[in-house]
Design an enzyme around this catalytic site. Structure first.
Site, PDB file in Angstrom:
ATOM      1  N   THR A 285       0.829  -1.193   0.000  1.00 56.18           N
ATOM      2  CA  THR A 285       0.000   0.000   0.000  1.00 56.18           C
ATOM      3  C   THR A 285       0.872   1.255   0.000  1.00 56.18           C
ATOM      4  O   THR A 285       2.103   1.168  -0.145  1.00 56.18           O
ATOM      5  CB  THR A 285      -0.998  -0.037   1.180  1.00 56.18           C
ATOM      6  OG1 THR A 285      -1.968   1.000   1.003  1.00 56.18           O
ATOM      7  CG2 THR A 285      -0.309   0.107   2.523  1.00 56.18           C
TER       8      THR A 285
ATOM      9  N   TYR B 191       4.180   2.666  -1.758  1.00 57.64           N
ATOM     10  CA  TYR B 191       5.141   1.778  -2.406  1.00 57.64           C
ATOM     11  C   TYR B 191       4.626   1.033  -3.635  1.00 57.64           C
ATOM     12  O   TYR B 191       5.342   0.195  -4.190  1.00 57.64           O
ATOM     13  CB  TYR B 191       5.638   0.746  -1.377  1.00 57.64           C
ATOM     14  CG  TYR B 191       6.277   1.377  -0.169  1.00 57.64           C
ATOM     15  CD1 TYR B 191       7.490   2.046  -0.271  1.00 57.64           C
ATOM     16  CD2 TYR B 191       5.651   1.342   1.076  1.00 57.64           C
ATOM     17  CE1 TYR B 191       8.078   2.649   0.832  1.00 57.64           C
ATOM     18  CE2 TYR B 191       6.229   1.942   2.193  1.00 57.64           C
ATOM     19  CZ  TYR B 191       7.445   2.599   2.062  1.00 57.64           C
ATOM     20  OH  TYR B 191       8.013   3.207   3.158  1.00 57.64           O
ATOM     21  N   LYS B 192       3.419   1.323  -4.106  1.00 54.83           N
ATOM     22  CA  LYS B 192       2.837   0.515  -5.184  1.00 54.83           C
ATOM     23  C   LYS B 192       3.584   0.661  -6.500  1.00 54.83           C
ATOM     24  O   LYS B 192       3.785  -0.331  -7.221  1.00 54.83           O
ATOM     25  CB  LYS B 192       1.362   0.870  -5.361  1.00 54.83           C
ATOM     26  CG  LYS B 192       0.502   0.512  -4.150  1.00 54.83           C
ATOM     27  CD  LYS B 192      -0.938   0.944  -4.339  1.00 54.83           C
ATOM     28  CE  LYS B 192      -1.757   0.645  -3.089  1.00 54.83           C
ATOM     29  NZ  LYS B 192      -3.185   1.009  -3.270  1.00 54.83           N
TER      30      LYS B 192
ATOM     31  N   GLY C 261      -0.202   5.578  -6.906  1.00 51.58           N
ATOM     32  CA  GLY C 261      -0.370   4.135  -6.949  1.00 51.58           C
ATOM     33  C   GLY C 261      -1.793   3.651  -6.954  1.00 51.58           C
ATOM     34  O   GLY C 261      -2.072   2.539  -7.411  1.00 51.58           O
TER      35      GLY C 261
ATOM     36  N   ARG D  43       3.729  14.025 -12.252  1.00 54.68           N
ATOM     37  CA  ARG D  43       3.090  12.719 -12.092  1.00 54.68           C
ATOM     38  C   ARG D  43       1.756  12.678 -12.837  1.00 54.68           C
ATOM     39  O   ARG D  43       1.412  11.670 -13.459  1.00 54.68           O
ATOM     40  CB  ARG D  43       2.898  12.408 -10.601  1.00 54.68           C
ATOM     41  CG  ARG D  43       2.364  11.028 -10.338  1.00 54.68           C
ATOM     42  CD  ARG D  43       2.661  10.540  -8.945  1.00 54.68           C
ATOM     43  NE  ARG D  43       2.024  11.350  -7.916  1.00 54.68           N
ATOM     44  CZ  ARG D  43       2.043  11.050  -6.616  1.00 54.68           C
ATOM     45  NH1 ARG D  43       2.689   9.966  -6.192  1.00 54.68           N
ATOM     46  NH2 ARG D  43       1.452  11.834  -5.739  1.00 54.68           N
TER      47      ARG D  43
ATOM     48  N   GLY E  89      -8.084  12.747   3.839  1.00 51.51           N
ATOM     49  CA  GLY E  89      -9.347  12.268   4.385  1.00 51.51           C
ATOM     50  C   GLY E  89      -9.180  11.094   5.319  1.00 51.51           C
ATOM     51  O   GLY E  89     -10.047  10.824   6.153  1.00 51.51           O
TER      52      GLY E  89
ATOM     53  N   GLY F 107     -14.912   4.126  -0.145  1.00 51.33           N
ATOM     54  CA  GLY F 107     -13.659   3.407  -0.275  1.00 51.33           C
ATOM     55  C   GLY F 107     -13.691   2.031   0.368  1.00 51.33           C
ATOM     56  O   GLY F 107     -12.876   1.163   0.029  1.00 51.33           O
TER      57      GLY F 107
END
Length: 281
Positions: free
Chosen positions: A69, A72-73, A137, A163, A201, A247
């Site tokens: 998670t 680091y994805k 990610g 990005r 959030g 989510g």
């Protein structure tokens, strides 16, 4: 079910102390009739190890696999073999399988989890033009998922402009244009859907990624944050009449898909949902 743990799993990330992933996978194993252990490897503030070292140690220690998670994805995708062309295009992974002490394949269940979460709420409705806030990610697999769901256009904003530009360049197609926006207002202008693919959030980063003054009245919204479930973004969008996709749905569906990859087992999703709603412990 035997006393010996059949599947040893883990999660690597920063600030994951409240992650519900261990509970989901251990409950899924119990429901499927197999024993599962799932350990958090929280690297937040660690000076004595790196992501690369932790991933290698998990493989060497005999784990069946790990989830990966924030943050680091994308790094994981550069380290682990990826066979699936779609996942290669996404350029980020959240699930790594180990065999014989090494990482053998990387997968992205954020992508499949988002598509399942969207369809559960919106059925066959197309996403329309979508503002995607966050190009990292989790933003990358969501962008691919939006394209597959038939989005008209994806407008990407990230505080790291490079990005956002890279995501737009990598993922735009003839069918679904993806463009980087200079600010959130440009991304939101006239959009049907809004996606928060940033950590803003969550309990460690409180707030709303979309200022109230420019949120408008989107038809639907999705927040990748699931801790807490009711984020400021979700609450405000709901007040404006938007269809809200939590989510938590991404968390659930990506977890079910990852469990299947780790173990080769299917799980009764209704039973797992019910078990997760029960008080922990």
């Amino acid at each position: 079910m035997t006393d010996e743990v059949e599947f040893r799993l883990g999660l690597i990330g920063d600030g994951i102390g409240r992650s519900s992933a261990p509970r989901l996978h251990e409950l899924a194993g119990r429901i499927a009739g197999h024993s599962v252990s799932y350990v958090r490897f929280d690297l937040d503030g660690r000076q004595d190890t790196t992501f690369e070292d932790t991933l290698a140690r998990c493989a060497a220690d005999g784990l069946a696999g790990v989830n990966v998670t924030h943050p680091y994805k994308e790094k994981a995708a550069r380290l682990v073999p990826i066979q699936d062309l779609r996942v290669q295009r996404i350029g980020a992974i959240n699930t790594v399988l180990f065999r014989e002490g090494r990482a053998v394949s990387g997968h992205n269940t954020d992508h499949s989890g988002f598509v399942a979460a969207y369809r559960r709420k919106m059925i066959d409705a197309r996403p329309g033009s979508v503002a995607l806030i966050g190009a990292g990610g989790v933003g990358r697999p969501i962008a691919v998922g939006l394209g597959e769901l038939g989005a008209e256009e994806i407008r990407v904003y990230d505080i790291d402009a490079a990005r956002a530009t890279r995501l737009a360049s990598d993922l735009t197609t003839d069918a679904v244009p993806v463009r980087a926006c200079v600010d959130i207002a440009e991304a939101l202008d006239g959009c049907a859907g809004v996606v928060n693919a940033t950590p803003i959030g969550m309990y460690r980063y409180p707030g709303n990624p979309v200022p109230d003054a420019i949120m408008g009245k989107p038809r639907w919204v999705f927040d990748a944050v699931y801790t807490p479930r009711d984020t400021e973004f979700i609450i405000e969008a709901g007040k404006r009449g938007a269809e809200v996709i939590s989510g938590y749905e991404l968390f659930f569906h990506q977890g079910v898909d990852a469990f299947r990859l780790f173990t080769g087992l299917s799980v009764d999703e209704a039973a797992l949902r019910a078990a997760l709603e029960q008080p922990d412990g």
